[in-house]
Scaffold this motif. Sequence first.
Motif, PDB file in Angstrom:
ATOM      1  N   PHE A   1       0.819  -1.213   0.000  1.00 19.89           N
ATOM      2  CA  PHE A   1       0.000   0.000   0.000  1.00 19.89           C
ATOM      3  C   PHE A   1       0.853   1.263   0.000  1.00 19.89           C
ATOM      4  O   PHE A   1       1.956   1.289   0.567  1.00 19.89           O
ATOM      5  CB  PHE A   1      -0.880   0.047   1.258  1.00 19.89           C
ATOM      6  CG  PHE A   1      -2.074  -0.861   1.220  1.00 19.89           C
ATOM      7  CD1 PHE A   1      -2.037  -2.102   1.824  1.00 19.89           C
ATOM      8  CD2 PHE A   1      -3.241  -0.462   0.589  1.00 19.89           C
ATOM      9  CE1 PHE A   1      -3.145  -2.941   1.801  1.00 19.89           C
ATOM     10  CE2 PHE A   1      -4.363  -1.286   0.565  1.00 19.89           C
ATOM     11  CZ  PHE A   1      -4.302  -2.528   1.172  1.00 19.89           C
ATOM     12  N   GLY A   2       0.303   2.313  -0.588  1.00 21.63           N
ATOM     13  CA  GLY A   2       0.831   3.652  -0.368  1.00 21.63           C
ATOM     14  C   GLY A   2       0.372   4.152   0.997  1.00 21.63           C
ATOM     15  O   GLY A   2      -0.352   3.460   1.722  1.00 21.63           O
ATOM     16  N   THR A   3       0.769   5.351   1.330  1.00 20.42           N
ATOM     17  CA  THR A   3       0.500   5.885   2.668  1.00 20.42           C
ATOM     18  C   THR A   3      -0.919   6.419   2.831  1.00 20.42           C
ATOM     19  O   THR A   3      -1.335   6.734   3.935  1.00 20.42           O
ATOM     20  CB  THR A   3       1.483   7.018   3.000  1.00 20.42           C
ATOM     21  OG1 THR A   3       1.432   7.975   1.932  1.00 20.42           O
ATOM     22  CG2 THR A   3       2.897   6.485   3.144  1.00 20.42           C
TER      23      THR A   3
ATOM     24  N   GLN B   1      -3.505  -0.059  11.957  1.00 21.79           N
ATOM     25  CA  GLN B   1      -3.543   1.288  11.402  1.00 21.79           C
ATOM     26  C   GLN B   1      -3.466   2.316  12.521  1.00 21.79           C
ATOM     27  O   GLN B   1      -4.262   2.295  13.462  1.00 21.79           O
ATOM     28  CB  GLN B   1      -4.813   1.517  10.583  1.00 21.79           C
ATOM     29  CG  GLN B   1      -4.835   2.847   9.847  1.00 21.79           C
ATOM     30  CD  GLN B   1      -6.069   3.011   8.972  1.00 21.79           C
ATOM     31  OE1 GLN B   1      -7.175   2.644   9.356  1.00 21.79           O
ATOM     32  NE2 GLN B   1      -5.878   3.555   7.776  1.00 21.79           N
ATOM     33  N   THR B   2      -2.487   3.205  12.408  1.00 25.68           N
ATOM     34  CA  THR B   2      -2.355   4.323  13.337  1.00 25.68           C
ATOM     35  C   THR B   2      -2.107   5.595  12.545  1.00 25.68           C
ATOM     36  O   THR B   2      -1.689   5.547  11.378  1.00 25.68           O
ATOM     37  CB  THR B   2      -1.181   4.127  14.327  1.00 25.68           C
ATOM     38  OG1 THR B   2       0.037   4.052  13.563  1.00 25.68           O
ATOM     39  CG2 THR B   2      -1.336   2.870  15.150  1.00 25.68           C
ATOM     40  N   MET B   3      -2.324   6.723  13.179  1.00 25.22           N
ATOM     41  CA  MET B   3      -2.078   8.002  12.515  1.00 25.22           C
ATOM     42  C   MET B   3      -0.591   8.140  12.209  1.00 25.22           C
ATOM     43  O   MET B   3      -0.203   8.626  11.146  1.00 25.22           O
ATOM     44  CB  MET B   3      -2.550   9.157  13.393  1.00 25.22           C
ATOM     45  CG  MET B   3      -4.052   9.269  13.513  1.00 25.22           C
ATOM     46  SD  MET B   3      -4.822   9.660  11.950  1.00 25.22           S
ATOM     47  CE  MET B   3      -4.236  11.337  11.712  1.00 25.22           C
ATOM     48  N   MET B   4       0.245   7.702  13.138  1.00 24.81           N
ATOM     49  CA  MET B   4       1.687   7.919  12.979  1.00 24.81           C
ATOM     50  C   MET B   4       2.305   6.998  11.932  1.00 24.81           C
ATOM     51  O   MET B   4       3.157   7.423  11.153  1.00 24.81           O
ATOM     52  CB  MET B   4       2.394   7.705  14.324  1.00 24.81           C
ATOM     53  CG  MET B   4       2.091   8.788  15.342  1.00 24.81           C
ATOM     54  SD  MET B   4       2.674  10.406  14.795  1.00 24.81           S
ATOM     55  CE  MET B   4       4.440  10.132  14.764  1.00 24.81           C
ATOM     56  N   ARG B   5       1.885   5.750  11.920  1.00 30.32           N
ATOM     57  CA  ARG B   5       2.563   4.749  11.096  1.00 30.32           C
ATOM     58  C   ARG B   5       1.735   4.296   9.901  1.00 30.32           C
ATOM     59  O   ARG B   5       2.220   3.501   9.080  1.00 30.32           O
ATOM     60  CB  ARG B   5       2.949   3.550  11.952  1.00 30.32           C
ATOM     61  CG  ARG B   5       3.872   3.910  13.124  1.00 30.32           C
ATOM     62  CD  ARG B   5       4.129   2.679  14.000  1.00 30.32           C
ATOM     63  NE  ARG B   5       4.907   1.690  13.291  1.00 30.32           N
ATOM     64  CZ  ARG B   5       6.224   1.593  13.336  1.00 30.32           C
ATOM     65  NH1 ARG B   5       6.915   2.448  14.064  1.00 30.32           N
ATOM     66  NH2 ARG B   5       6.860   0.643  12.675  1.00 30.32           N
ATOM     67  N   GLY B   6       0.494   4.789   9.813  1.00 30.49           N
ATOM     68  CA  GLY B   6      -0.338   4.396   8.693  1.00 30.49           C
ATOM     69  C   GLY B   6      -0.793   2.946   8.805  1.00 30.49           C
ATOM     70  O   GLY B   6      -0.965   2.413   9.895  1.00 30.49           O
ATOM     71  N   LEU B   7      -0.953   2.294   7.657  1.00 31.18           N
ATOM     72  CA  LEU B   7      -1.443   0.920   7.589  1.00 31.18           C
ATOM     73  C   LEU B   7      -0.239  -0.029   7.497  1.00 31.18           C
ATOM     74  O   LEU B   7       0.572   0.082   6.582  1.00 31.18           O
ATOM     75  CB  LEU B   7      -2.329   0.773   6.353  1.00 31.18           C
ATOM     76  CG  LEU B   7      -3.120  -0.505   6.188  1.00 31.18           C
ATOM     77  CD1 LEU B   7      -4.180  -0.631   7.280  1.00 31.18           C
ATOM     78  CD2 LEU B   7      -3.777  -0.531   4.817  1.00 31.18           C
TER      79      LEU B   7
END
Lengths: 113, 113
Positions: A103-105, B37-43
Motif C-alpha cells: 500500500f501507499g501511505t 492502522q495508526t495516525m503515525m505509522r499508517g497501515l
Amino acid sequence: GDSVTQMEGPVTLSEEAFLTINCTYTATGYPSLFWYVQYPGEGLQLLLKATKADDKGSNKGFEATYRKETTSFHLEKGSVQVSDSAVYFCALSFNFGNEKLTFGTGTRLTIIP
Amino acid sequence: DAGVIQSPRHEVTEMGQEVTLRCKPISGHDYLFWYRQTMMRGLELLIYFNNNVPIDDSGMPEDRFSAKMPNASFSTLKIQPSEPRDSAVYFCASSLSGGGIQYFGAGTRLSVL
C-alpha cells in the motif's frame, strides 16, 4: 523492494471540482494495481483495479489507467461529491503465489459543499 | 455473504492485560491478513496466512504479539501483555488466491490505558 508512492494529503476540494490523486510504483515485473477507499469508521474497500498495461479501471465515476511507461496509476474523477470524502490508498500486488498488497501511505480527501 | 467479521469492534483495556482480537474470513477464501492502522505509522501488515499456515510474520512488532489460525473460518491476534503504544485500529482481511482483491473487516479499535 516493491513500493507505492502517492500524493501527500490532505486534499480539500469544493463539490463538483475535478480530482486527481497521483500514484507511482516501483516493482520488479508487472503487478496488478488497485485503488482502495476507506470511509470514516470503516475498513478499506476496493474502488477499482487494473491488471495489465493500458487497462483502465473504473467505478463510481472514478477512473485510473495503468501506465507502464511512467509506472503510474493516477486516480481521477470529473466531479466530486461530499460523499467522496474518505482516505484513498493506491496498492500493488503480484498474484498467483503472493497475494500480499503493498500500500501507499493514503491520501485523505475532504469535499466541502 | 456477510463479509469479513471482526470482534470486538471496540476494546478498552489496561496496560499489562491480555487482548484477543478475532476474525472470521469470507467462506472459501484461502488468504487471511492482519493489519494495524495508526495516525503515525499508517497501515501496516502484521502477518498473513495461506490455507491456515502463517506465511510472513515479519510485520509483527515484537514477541508480545501472536496470531493463530486454527481452521479456515477463524483467526485470532493476541497481545500479551498489552501496552499503550498498541492502541490502534486492527483490521483483518481475506482474499482468494489469484484474485488479488482483499476484503476488509470493519476493524477493532483498541485502546490500552
